[in-house]
Motif scaffolding. Structure first.
Motif, short mmCIF file in Angstrom:
data_model
loop_
_atom_site.label_atom_id
_atom_site.label_comp_id
_atom_site.label_asym_id
_atom_site.label_seq_id
_atom_site.Cartn_x
_atom_site.Cartn_y
_atom_site.Cartn_z
N HIS A 98 0.83 -1.20 0.00
CA HIS A 98 0.00 0.00 0.00
C HIS A 98 0.87 1.25 0.00
O HIS A 98 0.63 2.19 -0.77
CB HIS A 98 -0.92 -0.03 1.22
N TYR A 99 1.90 1.27 0.84
CA TYR A 99 2.78 2.44 0.91
C TYR A 99 3.50 2.66 -0.42
O TYR A 99 3.60 3.80 -0.91
CB TYR A 99 3.80 2.26 2.04
N VAL A 100 3.98 1.59 -1.02
CA VAL A 100 4.70 1.70 -2.29
C VAL A 100 3.78 2.18 -3.40
O VAL A 100 4.15 3.03 -4.23
CB VAL A 100 5.36 0.36 -2.66
N LEU A 101 2.55 1.67 -3.44
CA LEU A 101 1.60 2.12 -4.46
C LEU A 101 1.28 3.60 -4.30
O LEU A 101 1.12 4.33 -5.28
CB LEU A 101 0.31 1.30 -4.36
N ALA A 102 1.20 4.06 -3.05
CA ALA A 102 0.85 5.46 -2.79
C ALA A 102 1.99 6.41 -3.09
O ALA A 102 1.78 7.54 -3.52
CB ALA A 102 0.41 5.62 -1.33
N THR A 103 3.23 5.96 -2.86
CA THR A 103 4.38 6.87 -2.92
C THR A 103 5.37 6.56 -4.04
O THR A 103 6.22 7.40 -4.34
CB THR A 103 5.15 6.82 -1.60
N ASP A 104 5.29 5.35 -4.61
CA ASP A 104 6.25 4.87 -5.60
C ASP A 104 7.67 4.84 -5.02
O ASP A 104 8.65 4.99 -5.75
CB ASP A 104 6.21 5.74 -6.86
N ASP A 105 7.76 4.63 -3.71
CA ASP A 105 9.05 4.62 -3.02
C ASP A 105 9.56 3.19 -2.92
O ASP A 105 9.42 2.51 -1.91
CB ASP A 105 8.88 5.24 -1.62
N ASP A 106 10.19 2.74 -4.00
CA ASP A 106 10.72 1.37 -4.01
C ASP A 106 11.86 1.18 -3.04
O ASP A 106 12.10 0.07 -2.55
CB ASP A 106 11.16 0.98 -5.42
N ASP A 107 12.60 2.25 -2.73
CA ASP A 107 13.70 2.13 -1.78
C ASP A 107 13.17 1.72 -0.41
O ASP A 107 13.81 0.92 0.28
CB ASP A 107 14.46 3.46 -1.67
N PHE A 108 12.04 2.26 -0.02
CA PHE A 108 11.47 1.88 1.27
C PHE A 108 11.00 0.43 1.23
O PHE A 108 11.14 -0.29 2.22
CB PHE A 108 10.31 2.82 1.63
N ALA A 109 10.47 0.02 0.09
CA ALA A 109 10.08 -1.39 -0.05
C ALA A 109 11.28 -2.30 0.10
O ALA A 109 11.20 -3.35 0.76
CB ALA A 109 9.41 -1.61 -1.41
N VAL A 110 12.40 -1.92 -0.49
CA VAL A 110 13.63 -2.72 -0.36
C VAL A 110 14.04 -2.80 1.10
O VAL A 110 14.44 -3.87 1.59
CB VAL A 110 14.75 -2.11 -1.22
N GLU A 111 13.94 -1.69 1.82
CA GLU A 111 14.33 -1.67 3.23
C GLU A 111 13.45 -2.58 4.08
O GLU A 111 13.94 -3.26 4.99
CB GLU A 111 14.25 -0.23 3.76
N LEU A 112 12.16 -2.62 3.78
CA LEU A 112 11.22 -3.41 4.58
C LEU A 112 11.09 -4.85 4.08
O LEU A 112 10.52 -5.69 4.79
CB LEU A 112 9.85 -2.74 4.57
N TRP A 113 11.63 -5.16 2.90
CA TRP A 113 11.40 -6.46 2.31
C TRP A 113 11.88 -7.62 3.18
O TRP A 113 11.16 -8.62 3.32
CB TRP A 113 12.05 -6.52 0.92
N PRO A 114 13.06 -7.57 3.81
CA PRO A 114 13.45 -8.70 4.66
C PRO A 114 12.45 -8.96 5.80
O PRO A 114 12.23 -10.12 6.16
CB PRO A 114 14.82 -8.27 5.20
N THR A 115 11.87 -7.91 6.32
CA THR A 115 10.88 -8.06 7.39
C THR A 115 9.61 -8.71 6.85
O THR A 115 9.05 -9.63 7.46
CB THR A 115 10.55 -6.70 8.01
N VAL A 116 9.14 -8.23 5.71
CA VAL A 116 7.95 -8.82 5.08
C VAL A 116 8.19 -10.28 4.76
O VAL A 116 7.36 -11.16 5.07
CB VAL A 116 7.58 -8.05 3.80
N ARG A 117 9.34 -10.58 4.16
CA ARG A 117 9.64 -11.95 3.75
C ARG A 117 9.69 -12.89 4.96
O ARG A 117 9.14 -14.00 4.92
CB ARG A 117 10.97 -11.97 3.00
N ALA A 118 10.33 -12.45 6.03
CA ALA A 118 10.42 -13.29 7.23
C ALA A 118 9.04 -13.53 7.84
O ALA A 118 8.74 -14.63 8.31
CB ALA A 118 11.34 -12.64 8.25
N GLY A 119 8.20 -12.50 7.82
CA GLY A 119 6.85 -12.65 8.34
C GLY A 119 6.04 -13.66 7.55
O GLY A 119 5.33 -14.51 8.13
N ILE A 120 6.14 -13.60 6.23
CA ILE A 120 5.40 -14.54 5.39
C ILE A 120 5.91 -15.97 5.57
O ILE A 120 5.12 -16.92 5.65
CB ILE A 120 5.49 -14.11 3.91
N GLU A 121 7.21 -16.13 5.67
CA GLU A 121 7.76 -17.47 5.89
C GLU A 121 7.27 -18.05 7.21
O GLU A 121 6.95 -19.24 7.31
CB GLU A 121 9.29 -17.42 5.86
#
Length: 331
Positions: A98-121
């Motif tokens: 949602h944040y990335v769609l609203a802001t187009d801030d892929d850098d923030f997505a990269v920063e949060l991606w390890p957290t998202v990935r660990a949560g999904i696993e």
């Protein structure tokens, strides 16, 4: 529909509750849970409070445990319930997309991606059901609890958001897609796999909101229990057998209706629950309409957040307005 100024006022009312750590509790001095925290962060994004939204997501990253989970409930940084709710742990994927769609801030997505990935696993490690359903809770003894329909429907959506993020960041996760397909089949074809919570409105509309049920089947599902839950002029009941209309559930149903093109009734529902609005833009949780009393006597951040997200979806306000309707890209 609410004006942009009214939405900003509600966003500010949510931001007032945010603690220095970035956590967003239910109300000042209340507890924080990972799901409602993310919901509130999404509302902050919609209302342009991006610094506050980022702080909220960074809190999620900083408080994630080594196994990818979060404790179910904390208060001022102290763990009150250490068990992990799988739906709570999956929802960060929805918030970050949602944040990335609203802001187009892929850098923030990269920063949060390890957290998202660990949560999904972590969540998929709890997919132990016969049909692909996911146990609602993981405790220190290794138990997974039984599966809940509304929780799994929300996880289904979060998995789709995680998969979309993975593709956006060139870290494709085919195993996640397979797990999501199994979960979708369980939601559509095996209601016996889930605990019987049919008295709760969430079990009625969440398979539609989460995207597991669409098209004619979704319209039929909504129609089947409309008169049972909807209270004209007030919103919807939280539970079918109690005279209690709640704001967040009303707005979530509006979001579900928006996903299937039922825009007029979605807008009406958001309008109907405005009796819960306070002068500062915050929202009371619900109304016991049998005696006209607000209950509980709490103005919750996540109720205001649901109002903001529903209004954004219906008015097509921000670039993230389709987070439930259009994303993940493939249902």
């Amino acid at each position: 529909m609410l004006t942009a100024a009214a939405l900003r006022q509600t966003g500010s009312a949510i931001a007032v509750t945010q603690e220095p750590s970035g956590a967003i509790p239910w109300f000042p001095g209340g507890h924080t849970d990972p799901w409602d925290h993310v919901e509130s962060a999404m509302a902050l994004t919609v209302t342009g409070l991006l610094d506050e939204a980022r702080a909220a997501y960074l809190w999620s990253a900083q408080t994630q445990r080594d196994d990818g989970s979060w404790p179910m409930q904390t208060r001022a940084g102290v763990v009150e319930i250490g068990d992990a709710d799988t739906n709570f742990c999956a929802y960060l994927a929805t918030g970050v997309l949602h944040y990335v769609l609203a802001t187009d801030d892929d850098d923030f997505a990269v920063e949060l991606w390890p957290t998202v990935r660990a949560g999904i696993e972590f969540v998929l490690g709890c997919q132990v059901g016969r049909y692909g359903e996911i146990g609602w809770c993981a405790n220190e003894h290794g138990g997974h609890g039984e599966a809940l329909l509304a929780g799994c429907a929300s996880i289904y959506h979060s998995l789709g958001c995680a998969i979309e993020l993975a593709e956006r960041l060139a870290d494709r996760q085919p195993a996640w897609a397979a797990a999501r397909r199994r979960l979708g089949t369980a939601l559509r074809a095996h209601p016996d796999a889930f605990l019987d919570k049919q008295r709760y409105s969430m079990d009625w509309y969440y398979p539609v909101l989460g995207g597991a049920v669409r098209g004619a089947e979704a319209h039929a599902r909504i129609a089947a229990r409309w008169d049972e839950f909807v209270v004209p002029g007030l919103g919807i009941r939280c539970v079918a057998d109690a005279p209690w209309a709640t704001g967040a559930e009303t707005c979530e149903l509006a979001l579900a209706l928006d996903t299937i093109g039922d825009h007029d009734r979605a807008a009406t529902l958001v309008d109907d629950m405005q009796h819960l609005r306070e002068t500062d833009g915050s929202y009371w949780t619900g109304l016991v309409f049998a005696d006209g009393k607000r209950w509980p006597e709490e103005r919750t951040s996540w109720t205001g957040a649901a109002v903001i997200l529903a209004t954004d979806a219906i008015t097509r306000g921000t670039p993230a307005n389709g987070i439930f309707r259009d994303h993940p890209a493939a249902h």
